[in-house]
Design a protein around this motif. Structure first.
Motif, PDB file in Angstrom:
ATOM      1  N   ASN A  99       0.822  -1.222   0.000  1.00 52.42           N
ATOM      2  CA  ASN A  99       0.000   0.000   0.000  1.00 52.42           C
ATOM      3  C   ASN A  99       0.858   1.275   0.000  1.00 52.42           C
ATOM      4  O   ASN A  99       0.482   2.263  -0.628  1.00 52.42           O
ATOM      5  CB  ASN A  99      -0.949   0.001   1.199  1.00 52.42           C
ATOM      6  N   VAL A 100       2.007   1.226   0.689  1.00 46.73           N
ATOM      7  CA  VAL A 100       2.843   2.440   0.735  1.00 46.73           C
ATOM      8  C   VAL A 100       3.912   2.371  -0.369  1.00 46.73           C
ATOM      9  O   VAL A 100       3.931   3.198  -1.281  1.00 46.73           O
ATOM     10  CB  VAL A 100       3.507   2.612   2.120  1.00 46.73           C
ATOM     11  N   THR A 103       2.371   2.011  -3.900  1.00 47.36           N
ATOM     12  CA  THR A 103       1.769   3.251  -4.420  1.00 47.36           C
ATOM     13  C   THR A 103       2.874   4.245  -4.803  1.00 47.36           C
ATOM     14  O   THR A 103       2.785   4.921  -5.832  1.00 47.36           O
ATOM     15  CB  THR A 103       0.794   3.856  -3.381  1.00 47.36           C
ATOM     16  N   HIS A 129      -6.644   7.493  -7.461  1.00 45.03           N
ATOM     17  CA  HIS A 129      -6.244   6.639  -6.333  1.00 45.03           C
ATOM     18  C   HIS A 129      -7.486   6.278  -5.522  1.00 45.03           C
ATOM     19  O   HIS A 129      -8.180   7.170  -5.012  1.00 45.03           O
ATOM     20  CB  HIS A 129      -5.227   7.416  -5.492  1.00 45.03           C
ATOM     21  N   ALA A 165      -0.385   6.321   1.738  1.00 50.44           N
ATOM     22  CA  ALA A 165      -0.501   6.353   0.275  1.00 50.44           C
ATOM     23  C   ALA A 165      -1.253   7.614  -0.168  1.00 50.44           C
ATOM     24  O   ALA A 165      -0.848   8.288  -1.122  1.00 50.44           O
ATOM     25  CB  ALA A 165      -1.233   5.098  -0.215  1.00 50.44           C
TER      26      ALA A 165
END
Ligand code: NAD
Ligand code: DAU
Length: 356
Positions: A99-100, A103, A129, A165
């Motif tokens: 997710n981090v 992204t 997003h 994110a």
């Protein structure tokens, strides 16, 4: 064409199917096929030449850049994520990675590609997003619902990774001018929902004669949105959303978990009565609460209605009825998912939880 990440998951596959119900524009569907990705969801697109599936990881920036150069997307719609709060509690690492870092890698690949476009294509490009209402944290019973200016206060590793994110996406617009759009949506439900989440878990367990595990007192409140309505909202934001903006998406359907489960049992009692009689409600069991469990989420979805004219089409009553019918007529889809890996998860999450 548009480039979709996570298009083999629950919302992503609904989005891709919905896309082709409204458009003939090509889709490159990029998905790692984790436990949550399922190509069976896209079976009806098998002969559709406008749909190109590519297996890959959003952490792989080189692969993304090569695909952008080859396919020249006009937009990226980013669904790919680890999405289950309970899994994030038992194993947060994968959530930070996908997710981090994922992204970030997607943003970097998008920025490199977008910077090289001709001016008109640069202006028209969009990076959408898909995020969650969980970034705002939890509400008390009398608090007003989350709006786009509510301060971020994520409480689980999942919501913290999604919040990180969202901040990166915001920064890429502010710093580099990347034309981003962010949507923060409430709890979805509907076809192809993986049976680790509340609604599909309760339907499939009920039909299997298994316990219906309610965390804590079951009075936690969620806002529920039928997945088709979420897809329509994303299409609308992609079409007319203002770059740099965020849009909250919700169903105006706040329900306590126990009420949701009672509703499901009552529908099943009517449409698929238990062998031997009695109500599915007898299968409800209280189990230990989720650590750090957010008490209430609620969405103020007036901005997207005011600016873009979107409102949900389904009520909870119509959406949940459709959803139960879908699970009743897709038992094979459920059986295919209930693999060794899924059973391992059920054991890890539930068998070690004490009764509440
Ligand atoms: P999901 O878990 O059903 O699907 C996620 C998809 O992403 C899967 O197909 C998986 O294979 C893919 N994926 C995971 N890691 C990847 C990686 N590293 N590279 C490429 N693909 C990868 O999730 P969902 O419920 O469909 O949610 C989709 C998005 O919507 C997520 O970003 C989630 O945070 C957000 N969201 C979900 C809800 C909800 O109620 N489910 C509500 C609001 C927002
Ligand atoms: O709010 C949007 C979010 O909704 C999304 O960002 C997440 O990706 C999505 O998974 C969902 O998160 P929740 O944690 O709200 O969904 P879940 O279906 O896991 O749980 C819904 C509620 O039901 C929650 O209060 C926990 C409770 N629950 C869940 C399960 C799986 C139970 O009581 N028993 C269960 O067995």
């Amino acid at each position: 064409m548009i480039f979709v990440t996570g298009g083999a998951g629950f919302i992503g596959s609904n989005f891709v199917l919905d896309w082709f119900a409204h458009s003939a524009e090509e889709v490159v569907n990029f998905d790692k096929l984790t436990y949550a990705g399922n190509l069976n969801n896209l079976e009806s697109l098998r002969t559709r030449k406008e749909h190109l599936f590519v297996k890959g990881d959003i952490c792989d920036r080189e692969q993304l850049q090569a695909l952008f150069a080859l396919h020249q997307p006009r937009a990226i719609v980013h669904f790919a994520a680890e999405s289950h709060v309970d899994r994030s509690i038992l194993g947060p690492g994968e959530f930070v990675t996908t997710n981090v870092n994922g992204t970030f890698s997607l943003l970097e690949a998008a920025r490199a590609y977008w910077s090289g476009l001709a001016p008109a294509a640069r202006d028209a490009f969009r990076f959408l997003h898909v995020s969650t209402d969980e970034v705002y944290g939890t509400l008390g019973p009398q608090d007003p619902p989350f709006c786009e200016t509510t301060a971020y206060a994520p409480n689980s590793p999942y919501s913290a990774s999604k919040a990180a994110a969202d901040h990166l996406v915001r920064a890429y617009h502010h710093t580099y001018g990347l034309p981003t759009l962010t949507t923060n949506c409430s709890n979805n439900y509907g076809p192809f929902h993986f049976p680790e989440k509340l609604i599909p878990l309760m339907i499939t367990n009920a039909l299997a004669g298994a316990p219906l595990p309610i965390y804590g007192d079951g009075q936690q409140v969620r806002d529920w949105l039928y997945v088709g309505d979420h897809c329509a909202a994303i299409r609308r934001v992609l079409e007319a959303g203002r770059p740099g903006q965020t849009y909250n998406i919700g169903g105006w359907n706040e329900k306590a978990n126990l009420d949701v489960v009672h509703t499901l049992c009552d529908i099943l009692d009517r449409v698929a009565p238990k062998d031997g009689g009695g109500s599915y409600r007898t299968q409800i069991t209280r189990v230990q609460d989720r650590p750090g469990h957010d008490r209430r989420y609620a969405i103020d979805a007036r901005k997207i209605e005011r600016e873009l004219g979107w409102r949900p089409g389904e009520t909870f009553e119509t959406g949940i009825e459709k959803t139960v019918q879908w699970y009743l007529s897709h038992r094979e889809w459920v059986r295919d998912i209930q693999s060794g890996d899924y059973l391992k998860w059920i054991e890890q999450n539930y068998f070690n939880r004490n009764a509440a």
